[in-house]
Design a protein around this motif. Sequence first.
Motif, mmCIF file in Angstrom:
data_model
loop_
_atom_site.group_PDB
_atom_site.id
_atom_site.type_symbol
_atom_site.label_atom_id
_atom_site.label_comp_id
_atom_site.label_asym_id
_atom_site.label_seq_id
_atom_site.Cartn_x
_atom_site.Cartn_y
_atom_site.Cartn_z
ATOM 1 N N GLN A 119 -3.278 62.278 -36.222
ATOM 2 C CA GLN A 119 -1.982 62.395 -35.562
ATOM 3 C C GLN A 119 -1.971 63.557 -34.578
ATOM 4 O OE1 GLN A 119 0.688 60.606 -35.234
ATOM 5 N NE2 GLN A 119 1.712 62.194 -34.019
ATOM 6 N N TRP A 120 -2.611 64.659 -34.948
ATOM 7 C CA TRP A 120 -2.655 65.812 -34.052
ATOM 8 C C TRP A 120 -3.416 65.462 -32.773
ATOM 9 C CZ3 TRP A 120 -5.957 69.052 -31.472
ATOM 10 C CH2 TRP A 120 -5.428 70.273 -31.039
ATOM 11 N N LEU A 121 -4.522 64.753 -32.912
ATOM 12 C CA LEU A 121 -5.300 64.350 -31.742
ATOM 13 C C LEU A 121 -4.528 63.362 -30.867
ATOM 14 C CD1 LEU A 121 -8.813 63.957 -33.393
ATOM 15 C CD2 LEU A 121 -8.207 65.591 -31.606
ATOM 16 N N THR A 122 -3.754 62.500 -31.510
ATOM 17 C CA THR A 122 -2.946 61.548 -30.751
ATOM 18 C C THR A 122 -1.882 62.257 -29.931
ATOM 19 O OG1 THR A 122 -3.277 59.831 -32.436
ATOM 20 C CG2 THR A 122 -1.408 59.550 -30.946
ATOM 21 N N ALA A 123 -1.309 63.305 -30.503
ATOM 22 C CA ALA A 123 -0.159 63.972 -29.876
ATOM 23 C C ALA A 123 -0.537 65.103 -28.939
ATOM 24 C CB ALA A 123 0.766 64.520 -30.965
ATOM 25 N N ASN A 124 -1.776 65.536 -28.931
ATOM 26 C CA ASN A 124 -2.147 66.729 -28.171
ATOM 27 C C ASN A 124 -3.327 66.492 -27.251
ATOM 28 O OD1 ASN A 124 -0.502 69.144 -29.418
ATOM 29 N ND2 ASN A 124 -1.082 67.812 -31.099
ATOM 30 N N PRO A 125 -3.335 67.186 -26.103
ATOM 31 C CA PRO A 125 -2.236 68.026 -25.612
ATOM 32 C C PRO A 125 -1.065 67.164 -25.161
ATOM 33 C CG PRO A 125 -3.917 67.834 -23.935
ATOM 34 C CD PRO A 125 -4.468 67.148 -25.150
ATOM 35 N N ASN A 126 0.127 67.745 -25.092
ATOM 36 C CA ASN A 126 1.305 67.017 -24.639
ATOM 37 C C ASN A 126 1.940 67.742 -23.457
ATOM 38 O OD1 ASN A 126 3.447 68.891 -26.140
ATOM 39 N ND2 ASN A 126 1.940 68.261 -27.681
ATOM 40 N N ARG A 127 2.463 66.930 -22.535
ATOM 41 C CA ARG A 127 3.043 67.483 -21.312
ATOM 42 C C ARG A 127 4.421 68.075 -21.620
ATOM 43 N NH1 ARG A 127 1.604 66.037 -16.046
ATOM 44 N NH2 ARG A 127 0.957 63.926 -16.582
ATOM 45 N N VAL A 128 4.707 69.197 -20.995
ATOM 46 C CA VAL A 128 5.918 69.961 -21.281
ATOM 47 C C VAL A 128 7.014 69.641 -20.260
ATOM 48 C CG1 VAL A 128 6.875 72.293 -21.302
ATOM 49 C CG2 VAL A 128 4.678 71.834 -22.409
ATOM 50 N N ASN A 129 8.216 69.399 -20.756
ATOM 51 C CA ASN A 129 9.397 69.406 -19.899
ATOM 52 C C ASN A 129 9.707 70.864 -19.599
ATOM 53 O OD1 ASN A 129 11.878 69.267 -18.663
ATOM 54 N ND2 ASN A 129 12.863 68.025 -20.226
ATOM 55 N N LEU A 130 9.555 71.270 -18.353
ATOM 56 C CA LEU A 130 9.648 72.678 -17.994
ATOM 57 C C LEU A 130 11.064 73.237 -18.119
ATOM 58 C CD1 LEU A 130 7.344 72.521 -14.859
ATOM 59 C CD2 LEU A 130 6.740 73.352 -17.141
ATOM 60 N N GLY A 131 12.055 72.363 -18.232
ATOM 61 C CA GLY A 131 13.438 72.816 -18.371
ATOM 62 C C GLY A 131 14.356 71.938 -17.552
ATOM 63 N N ILE A 132 15.638 71.965 -17.872
ATOM 64 C CA ILE A 132 16.604 71.179 -17.115
ATOM 65 C C ILE A 132 17.606 72.103 -16.429
ATOM 66 C CG2 ILE A 132 16.344 69.192 -18.638
ATOM 67 C CD1 ILE A 132 19.086 69.846 -19.820
ATOM 68 N N VAL A 133 18.174 71.582 -15.339
ATOM 69 C CA VAL A 133 19.124 72.326 -14.516
ATOM 70 C C VAL A 133 20.353 71.443 -14.326
ATOM 71 C CG1 VAL A 133 19.514 73.509 -12.321
ATOM 72 C CG2 VAL A 133 17.196 73.400 -13.296
ATOM 73 N N GLY A 134 21.530 71.999 -14.549
ATOM 74 C CA GLY A 134 22.737 71.197 -14.388
ATOM 75 C C GLY A 134 23.937 72.039 -14.018
ATOM 76 N N LEU A 135 25.023 71.356 -13.745
ATOM 77 C CA LEU A 135 26.279 72.034 -13.452
ATOM 78 C C LEU A 135 26.973 72.420 -14.740
ATOM 79 C CD1 LEU A 135 27.726 69.747 -10.632
ATOM 80 C CD2 LEU A 135 26.597 71.969 -10.345
#
Length: 378
Positions: A119-135
């Motif tokens: 499971q660790w090999l399946t999930a990694n590495p994983n791409r990161v959501n760098l953050g969200i911006v909103g009003l």
Amino acid sequence: MFPTEPNTICCLFLLCSIFLTSNAAIDRHSLVTRYNPTRNASNPTTPMQVGNGNFAFGADVTSLQTFLPFATMSSWGWKNDSLPPNRTIEDVYNYKGESWYNHGRLVQYDFGGDPEIEQWLTANPNRVNLGIVGLVFLDAQTGLIQNVLESDLSDVHQTLDLWTGIMSSEFTYEDTAINVTTTSAQDISAISVTVSSPLLFPNTSNAFTRLGIFLDFPWGDGSQKFSAPFVGNFSSALFNNHTTTLLDHSEYQAQIKHRMVDAIFYTAVESSTKFDITRDSPVAHRYTILPHSDTNSLSLVISYNSTLPSSLPSSASLVQSSIATWESYWMDGGFIDLITGSTDSRADELQRRIILSRYLMGVNEAGEDPPQEVMYSS
């Protein structure tokens, strides 16, 4: 051997006729902008996007991530989760799956071994959501953040200009107009955001500004690796899994450090207008930016990186870079005009698909590591 199917021959004849008989230059600008996407409500599964191939910012109908947490992704933003309990990196290197007979010989596959390591090999590495911006919407008398829904907006109109890579929205909140413009840098992982509204400026009846911008940072969990279109978990139950820190800041700039396991990401914010930035709570990873000076317009450049940048481009120069880069993208190289002079009812839809596909390729798959998309976490 050439194909002999009748439809294929007709298509080849049509294309050859176009190239041989047309001497006029294609009006590329007219064809591209003909298919500028417009919306009056958010689509829950497909965001509007700006980007540069290595970086993509998905937005709801506000041209930000105000109501839907679409992802901010990059080709470089990856992390590894912690190893399972009582496992070491040597266990990862020594992992072996099951062996099955295939065509008379044993073949070892990557499944059926230690389930925790698998499971660790399946999930990694994983791409990161760098953050969200909103009003962020605030009460005029108390300054407290209000729970505003998309249904509270009216007269909503959003447009994505494919020729320039500029996304814009206009709408009304409590009888007051709000305009938002979002543009991606073309050489770094950054966006320019400009918000214009009387709500930014406290008047005689308002003690507080009523509009600002928030930054929020999710926990990235490898088990959600294929959970498009939303990447990252904003649950308060996971606040302790990662840390964010507001670093030294001034009236014109700020930096936030986001740490997940061993991976560190930096978000830098700069503006030519004074602003205040505060953390919404000691445990949450959400920050609120409010204009500090009397203004009806607030422009920010928000960048993401694995190290702190020494400087950021101005909002105006970032926008001009986007305009120049996208014009070059559309003007240089091959281009097909299927609709000028055509009587085929299918030509317009085919042309639309070609233009939109080329734009999405430029945003998601024209970076340093194609064809990996930066729209989701696949």
